[in-house]
Design a protein around this motif. Sequence first.
Motif, PDB file in Angstrom:
ATOM      1  N   HIS A  27      43.643  44.526  31.662  1.00 30.95           N
ATOM      2  CA  HIS A  27      42.838  45.613  30.884  1.00 30.95           C
ATOM      3  C   HIS A  27      42.528  46.465  31.756  1.00 30.95           C
ATOM      4  N   PHE A  28      42.033  47.330  31.535  1.00 32.99           N
ATOM      5  CA  PHE A  28      40.663  48.548  31.782  1.00 32.99           C
ATOM      6  C   PHE A  28      39.926  49.172  30.777  1.00 32.99           C
ATOM      7  N   HIS A  29      38.825  49.858  31.781  1.00 31.93           N
ATOM      8  CA  HIS A  29      37.694  50.389  30.549  1.00 31.93           C
ATOM      9  C   HIS A  29      37.485  51.478  31.408  1.00 31.93           C
ATOM     10  N   ASP A  30      36.265  52.433  30.493  1.00 28.74           N
ATOM     11  CA  ASP A  30      36.091  53.800  31.141  1.00 28.74           C
ATOM     12  C   ASP A  30      34.720  53.711  31.576  1.00 28.74           C
ATOM     13  N   ASP A  31      34.195  52.375  31.649  1.00 26.39           N
ATOM     14  CA  ASP A  31      32.712  51.873  32.591  1.00 26.39           C
ATOM     15  C   ASP A  31      33.429  51.441  34.007  1.00 26.39           C
ATOM     16  N   MET A  32      31.856  50.922  34.812  1.00 25.89           N
ATOM     17  CA  MET A  32      32.225  50.086  36.374  1.00 25.89           C
ATOM     18  C   MET A  32      31.568  48.725  35.598  1.00 25.89           C
ATOM     19  N   GLU A  33      32.448  47.917  35.801  1.00 23.58           N
ATOM     20  CA  GLU A  33      32.257  46.352  35.869  1.00 23.58           C
ATOM     21  C   GLU A  33      31.851  46.158  37.174  1.00 23.58           C
ATOM     22  N   VAL A  34      30.730  44.981  37.705  1.00 19.34           N
ATOM     23  CA  VAL A  34      30.433  44.597  38.318  1.00 19.34           C
ATOM     24  C   VAL A  34      30.803  43.210  38.441  1.00 19.34           C
ATOM     25  N   VAL A  35      31.573  42.312  39.666  1.00 23.29           N
ATOM     26  CA  VAL A  35      31.657  41.104  39.452  1.00 23.29           C
ATOM     27  C   VAL A  35      31.592  40.109  40.499  1.00 23.29           C
ATOM     28  N   TYR A  36      29.776  39.542  39.814  1.00 24.72           N
ATOM     29  CA  TYR A  36      29.434  38.802  41.319  1.00 24.72           C
ATOM     30  C   TYR A  36      29.987  37.112  40.596  1.00 24.72           C
ATOM     31  N   VAL A  37      30.336  36.419  41.470  1.00 23.77           N
ATOM     32  CA  VAL A  37      30.406  35.130  41.640  1.00 23.77           C
ATOM     33  C   VAL A  37      29.567  34.334  42.107  1.00 23.77           C
ATOM     34  N   LEU A  38      28.645  33.222  41.146  1.00 26.76           N
ATOM     35  CA  LEU A  38      27.712  32.740  41.590  1.00 26.76           C
ATOM     36  C   LEU A  38      28.547  31.263  41.491  1.00 26.76           C
ATOM     37  N   GLU A  39      29.674  30.666  41.690  1.00 29.90           N
ATOM     38  CA  GLU A  39      29.331  29.263  41.412  1.00 29.90           C
ATOM     39  C   GLU A  39      31.304  29.401  41.664  1.00 29.90           C
ATOM     40  N   GLY A  40      31.957  28.284  43.130  1.00 23.99           N
ATOM     41  CA  GLY A  40      33.428  28.383  43.074  1.00 23.99           C
ATOM     42  C   GLY A  40      33.645  29.587  43.132  1.00 23.99           C
ATOM     43  N   SER A  41      34.995  29.455  43.001  1.00 27.93           N
ATOM     44  CA  SER A  41      36.445  31.562  43.052  1.00 27.93           C
ATOM     45  C   SER A  41      36.721  30.968  42.171  1.00 27.93           C
ATOM     46  N   VAL A  42      37.379  32.717  42.327  1.00 28.14           N
ATOM     47  CA  VAL A  42      37.897  33.364  40.857  1.00 28.14           C
ATOM     48  C   VAL A  42      39.111  34.203  41.704  1.00 28.14           C
ATOM     49  N   GLY A  43      40.337  34.053  40.432  1.00 36.70           N
ATOM     50  CA  GLY A  43      41.366  35.448  41.275  1.00 36.70           C
ATOM     51  C   GLY A  43      41.217  36.322  40.390  1.00 36.70           C
ATOM     52  N   LEU A  44      41.479  37.435  41.453  1.00 37.20           N
ATOM     53  CA  LEU A  44      41.143  38.917  40.381  1.00 37.20           C
ATOM     54  C   LEU A  44      42.326  39.309  40.753  1.00 37.20           C
ATOM     55  N   LYS A  45      43.078  40.114  40.047  1.00 34.46           N
ATOM     56  CA  LYS A  45      44.584  41.136  40.589  1.00 34.46           C
ATOM     57  C   LYS A  45      43.496  42.352  39.941  1.00 34.46           C
ATOM     58  N   ASN A  46      44.445  43.496  40.751  1.00 40.20           N
ATOM     59  CA  ASN A  46      43.137  44.576  40.944  1.00 40.20           C
ATOM     60  C   ASN A  46      44.313  45.987  40.797  1.00 40.20           C
ATOM     61  N   GLY A  47      45.511  46.405  40.048  1.00 41.02           N
ATOM     62  CA  GLY A  47      45.878  46.813  40.405  1.00 41.02           C
ATOM     63  C   GLY A  47      47.400  46.376  41.432  1.00 41.02           C
ATOM     64  N   TYR A  48      47.895  46.212  41.935  1.00 38.97           N
ATOM     65  CA  TYR A  48      48.812  45.929  42.775  1.00 38.97           C
ATOM     66  C   TYR A  48      48.290  44.217  44.018  1.00 38.97           C
ATOM     67  N   TYR A  49      47.031  44.334  43.342  1.00 36.70           N
ATOM     68  CA  TYR A  49      46.428  43.987  45.093  1.00 36.70           C
ATOM     69  C   TYR A  49      45.318  41.945  44.470  1.00 36.70           C
ATOM     70  N   ASN A  50      45.858  41.608  45.274  1.00 38.74           N
ATOM     71  CA  ASN A  50      45.736  40.095  44.467  1.00 38.74           C
ATOM     72  C   ASN A  50      44.075  39.459  45.208  1.00 38.74           C
ATOM     73  N   TYR A  51      42.736  39.159  44.836  1.00 34.47           N
ATOM     74  CA  TYR A  51      41.968  38.416  45.592  1.00 34.47           C
ATOM     75  C   TYR A  51      41.770  37.400  45.294  1.00 34.47           C
ATOM     76  N   VAL A  52      41.351  36.543  46.165  1.00 30.52           N
ATOM     77  CA  VAL A  52      40.611  35.282  45.625  1.00 30.52           C
ATOM     78  C   VAL A  52      38.819  35.876  45.844  1.00 30.52           C
ATOM     79  N   LEU A  53      37.858  35.699  45.373  1.00 25.39           N
ATOM     80  CA  LEU A  53      36.949  35.667  45.208  1.00 25.39           C
ATOM     81  C   LEU A  53      36.098  34.363  45.441  1.00 25.39           C
ATOM     82  N   LYS A  54      35.096  34.085  46.624  1.00 23.58           N
ATOM     83  CA  LYS A  54      34.265  33.157  46.844  1.00 23.58           C
ATOM     84  C   LYS A  54      33.039  33.767  46.270  1.00 23.58           C
ATOM     85  N   GLN A  55      32.340  32.195  46.709  1.00 22.38           N
ATOM     86  CA  GLN A  55      31.026  32.582  45.735  1.00 22.38           C
ATOM     87  C   GLN A  55      29.772  33.563  46.642  1.00 22.38           C
ATOM     88  N   GLY A  56      29.263  34.488  46.477  1.00 19.05           N
ATOM     89  CA  GLY A  56      28.495  35.088  46.692  1.00 19.05           C
ATOM     90  C   GLY A  56      29.263  36.733  47.155  1.00 19.05           C
TER      91      GLY A  56
END
Length: 191
Positions: A27-56
């Motif tokens: 999805h996308f939206h017209d607002d800014m979003e700040v993602v902060y990983v508090l615990e564990g990890s999460v996969g993020l696909k942003n455009g064509y790139y894949n990231y694994v965001l870890k705690q912190g």
Amino acid sequence: MLKEKNIYKEDLPVNVVVARLEEYPIHFHDDMEVVYVLEGSVGLKNGYYNYVLKQGDIFILNDREIHSFTKTSEDNMVMMMQLNLDYFSKYYDNLKNNFFVTDMHDPEDESLEILRSLLATIMMEILQKGYDYEHKVIETVHNVISTLRSDFQYFLMEDGRFINGEKNKGNKILAGRMNRITDYMYDKIGR
């Protein structure tokens, strides 16, 4: 692909959600979003790139960036803060045209620690809903935006990754070009 319309409650130009993420479709939206990983990890696909965001880790999703989330092999807890850019643009010139990127590979970065502290303050104010919390949240979001503008405003792409560095701060020509390119893409493709 889904264009989301963020709805802000209680006249607060900020949404904060703290949750365990399983999967959130593209999805996308017209607002800014700040993602902060508090615990564990999460996969993020942003455009064509894949990231694994870890705690912190903190990841800034600028307005109109196409993204999705997936669960990794470990449990997670994530804070997602959406900022109403129509509201905050009244206070900051060209806020919608800025590209903010946090460097997840430098845990010693003092600016990143300041950002974590500000996000934790916002999260606690919203969860506790104490006296006059709305004004405290808005004031702290102004501090977040000031930190983003001073330390995370422009970027360079190397090897498919965004890199933030001293030499890239203030690169208005590159940021302007990227803004014109993304505006063109969304006007022709995304709407």
